[in-house]
Design a protein around this motif. Structure first.
Motif, PDB file in Angstrom:
ATOM      1  N   ALA A  22      21.033 -37.902  13.389  1.00 21.23           N
ATOM      2  CA  ALA A  22      20.837 -37.747  11.947  1.00 21.23           C
ATOM      3  C   ALA A  22      21.730 -38.723  11.192  1.00 21.23           C
ATOM      4  O   ALA A  22      22.914 -38.831  11.465  1.00 21.23           O
ATOM      5  CB  ALA A  22      21.170 -36.316  11.539  1.00 21.23           C
ATOM      6  N   LEU A  23      21.146 -39.473  10.274  1.00 27.27           N
ATOM      7  CA  LEU A  23      21.941 -40.421   9.485  1.00 27.27           C
ATOM      8  C   LEU A  23      22.950 -39.710   8.579  1.00 27.27           C
ATOM      9  O   LEU A  23      24.008 -40.232   8.295  1.00 27.27           O
ATOM     10  CB  LEU A  23      21.021 -41.298   8.635  1.00 27.27           C
ATOM     11  CG  LEU A  23      20.233 -42.352   9.406  1.00 27.27           C
ATOM     12  CD1 LEU A  23      19.185 -42.982   8.508  1.00 27.27           C
ATOM     13  CD2 LEU A  23      21.158 -43.404   9.972  1.00 27.27           C
ATOM     14  N   SER A  24      22.619 -38.514   8.155  1.00 23.93           N
ATOM     15  CA  SER A  24      23.492 -37.811   7.216  1.00 23.93           C
ATOM     16  C   SER A  24      24.833 -37.420   7.826  1.00 23.93           C
ATOM     17  O   SER A  24      25.824 -37.284   7.114  1.00 23.93           O
ATOM     18  CB  SER A  24      22.792 -36.568   6.676  1.00 23.93           C
ATOM     19  OG  SER A  24      22.503 -35.683   7.739  1.00 23.93           O
ATOM     20  N   THR A  25      24.868 -37.262   9.136  1.00 20.05           N
ATOM     21  CA  THR A  25      26.122 -36.849   9.773  1.00 20.05           C
ATOM     22  C   THR A  25      26.769 -37.979  10.558  1.00 20.05           C
ATOM     23  O   THR A  25      27.805 -37.795  11.175  1.00 20.05           O
ATOM     24  CB  THR A  25      25.871 -35.673  10.738  1.00 20.05           C
ATOM     25  OG1 THR A  25      24.912 -36.081  11.711  1.00 20.05           O
ATOM     26  CG2 THR A  25      25.389 -34.443  10.008  1.00 20.05           C
ATOM     27  N   VAL A  26      26.161 -39.163  10.529  1.00 23.21           N
ATOM     28  CA  VAL A  26      26.661 -40.342  11.233  1.00 23.21           C
ATOM     29  C   VAL A  26      26.974 -40.005  12.690  1.00 23.21           C
ATOM     30  O   VAL A  26      27.992 -40.385  13.230  1.00 23.21           O
ATOM     31  CB  VAL A  26      27.882 -40.958  10.524  1.00 23.21           C
ATOM     32  CG1 VAL A  26      28.179 -42.331  11.081  1.00 23.21           C
ATOM     33  CG2 VAL A  26      27.667 -41.060   9.026  1.00 23.21           C
ATOM     34  N   SER A  27      26.089 -39.255  13.313  1.00 24.93           N
ATOM     35  CA  SER A  27      26.278 -38.938  14.726  1.00 24.93           C
ATOM     36  C   SER A  27      25.762 -40.090  15.574  1.00 24.93           C
ATOM     37  O   SER A  27      25.128 -41.016  15.084  1.00 24.93           O
ATOM     38  CB  SER A  27      25.575 -37.633  15.075  1.00 24.93           C
ATOM     39  OG  SER A  27      24.195 -37.739  14.847  1.00 24.93           O
ATOM     40  N   TRP A  50      21.290 -45.725  15.579  1.00 22.00           N
ATOM     41  CA  TRP A  50      20.739 -46.480  14.462  1.00 22.00           C
ATOM     42  C   TRP A  50      21.518 -47.788  14.321  1.00 22.00           C
ATOM     43  O   TRP A  50      22.693 -47.855  14.685  1.00 22.00           O
ATOM     44  CB  TRP A  50      20.869 -45.681  13.164  1.00 22.00           C
ATOM     45  CG  TRP A  50      19.931 -44.521  13.052  1.00 22.00           C
ATOM     46  CD1 TRP A  50      20.228 -43.216  13.296  1.00 22.00           C
ATOM     47  CD2 TRP A  50      18.571 -44.552  12.664  1.00 22.00           C
ATOM     48  NE1 TRP A  50      19.122 -42.435  13.083  1.00 22.00           N
ATOM     49  CE2 TRP A  50      18.089 -43.235  12.681  1.00 22.00           C
ATOM     50  CE3 TRP A  50      17.697 -45.574  12.289  1.00 22.00           C
ATOM     51  CZ2 TRP A  50      16.784 -42.907  12.346  1.00 22.00           C
ATOM     52  CZ3 TRP A  50      16.398 -45.247  11.948  1.00 22.00           C
ATOM     53  CH2 TRP A  50      15.941 -43.927  11.978  1.00 22.00           C
TER      54      TRP A  50
END
Length: 84
Positions: A22-27, A50
């Motif tokens: 998920a981009l929102s959590t920069v995992s 990503w």
């Protein structure tokens, strides 16, 4: 037109499932590994970071929707070409 080196790996075989962090959590793809390992007996699981995240190359470019869409298109095409 710039080349991005984005590490990816595949587990299992059969139909392909792409798992992206998920981009929102920069995992990173590493955080997805436990899920991928559970899914691998049921098909081929592709893990990727990503562009600009995880172990991927970081270029001084805007990481906007166009870049991420181009990456996703390339990842799907690459994964389909590598499918058994």
């Amino acid at each position: 037109g710039r080349r991005f080196d984005v590490p990816l790996e595949a587990l299992g075989s059969g139909d392909t499932l792409i798992c992206l962090p998920a981009l929102s959590t920069v995992s990173t793809r590493e955080e997805m590994r436990p899920l991928a390992e559970r899914l691998a007996p049921h098909g081929r699981v592709v893990l990727a970071d990503w562009p600009g995240f995880g172990e991927a190359t970081r270029h001084p470019v805007p990481y906007d929707a166009l870049l991420l869409q181009a990456f996703l298109d390339a990842l799907v095409a690459h994964s389909a070409a590598k499918a058994p």
